[in-house]
Design an enzyme around this catalytic site. Sequence first.
Site: not given
Length: 388
Positions: A9, A104
Site C-alpha cells: 500500500d 494498493e
Amino acid sequence: MSRAIVHMDLDTFFVSCERLVNSKLIGMPLIIGGSSDRGVVASCSYEARKFGVRSAMPIKYALRLCPQATVVKGDMEFYSNKSHEVTSIIEEVTPVVEKASIDEFYLDLTGMDKFFGCYNWTSELASKIQKQSGLPISFALSVNKTVSKIGTGEAKPFGRLEITETNVKPFLNPLPIQKIPMLGDVTFQLLSRIGIRNIQTLAQMPVEILQQMIGKNGIEIWKKANGIDNNPVEPYTERKSISTEHTFETDTIDIPNIKSLIAGMIEKLAYQLRTEGFLASTVVVKIRYNNFDTETKQIKIPYTSFDHVLTTAALDLFQKLYTRRMRLRLIGIRFTGLVRGTYQINMFEDTTEMLSLYQAIDKIKNRFGFDAVARCSGMKLKDVKMKS
C-alpha cells in the site's frame, strides 16, 4: 504448502505525490480535496490526522480541526500516471499481481521461498519502488489477503511486516474489530453493543449466532476474525472492460437525441461500475456510419465511476469523432483500464452533497430497479445490451 501473500500500500498516496512536486509540503499538515469549503477530504497527511482529520470529511470541518493545514485541490491525472508507474515496476518482477485500487496491490509469492526469502524479496521490491517512483510504500507478508491487508495497516507508515502462520492468531486477537476489512460502522455498532470489541472475542463467538445477527456476511466476518481467507490473488489486467452498443432502427443524424442516448448509456455503465466496485481510466466511443464505416476514439481519464465525469469525456470524444455529415447506424461506449475502487477516489470537484446524491441514487436503483430514477439528459434504454 503455506501460501505467501503480500499486501502493498502506497503511504498517503495523494499526499506523497504532491510532495514529489512541492518539497515544501513535507512535514506540513496537508489536505487533498475540493477547493471550496463545500468539498470533501480525499486524503490527508499523517500530520493532519493527528488533529482528527479523516478522508471523506467535509473540508470545512477538517479546517476547524486543523486550521493550519494546507489544502491542495489535487491532480488525479498525475496520481493515475504515478499509479501506472508503480504497477509496471511490480508487474515486471512479480508472478501474480492483483491491483486492488489505485494505491494498493496483492502479490502471490507462494513457492518462491524455495529459491528466495519472500520477505527479503518483497523488501527489495519495496525499496526499488521507492527509489524509482519516489513514493513511500508499506507492506505485510502473511498467509492470505485478509491478514496481510490488516498487517499493512498496522505497519504504516513506511512499515514492513511479516506475519507467519503460527503468529496469525496472536497478531489478530488484540486488535479492534474495526481492523477487519469490510466490517462497516453499522456492524461495528451492533457488535459493540453486546461487548464484542476486539477480534479475539469475535473469533470465539459461535458462528451460528453471528450469522443470525448479521446474516450471511456474518460467516465471512467470523472467518476473517479467525484468520481464514481462501480468496485467490486475481491477476490484474488493463484489458478488463465493460461496454454497451445501440443500433438505431432507422439511421439518424439527430445529434441532440444521439447525445441524450450517450448520456443514458453512460448512466447505465457507470452504475454497473459502482455496483461491481470498479473505477475506469479509459473511455472509448465508437460510431458506425450508414455506409458501415466504423470509427473509434478513446481518452485516458483519472480513475472514476461518476456519471458526470464519464459523460463529459464521452460527449467530447463524440464531437471529435463525428466529422462527416452522414447518418449514423450505431453508437457504442466502452470503459477500460478498470481497477477496484470506491467513491473516495473522486473528491476533487465533488461536494459532500454530490457524493451523497450518488449514494442515494444507487440505493434507490438497488432497491427498486435501474429505471426507478434516471437523469433527465438520458434516454430510456431498455433495448440496450450490456457487454463485459
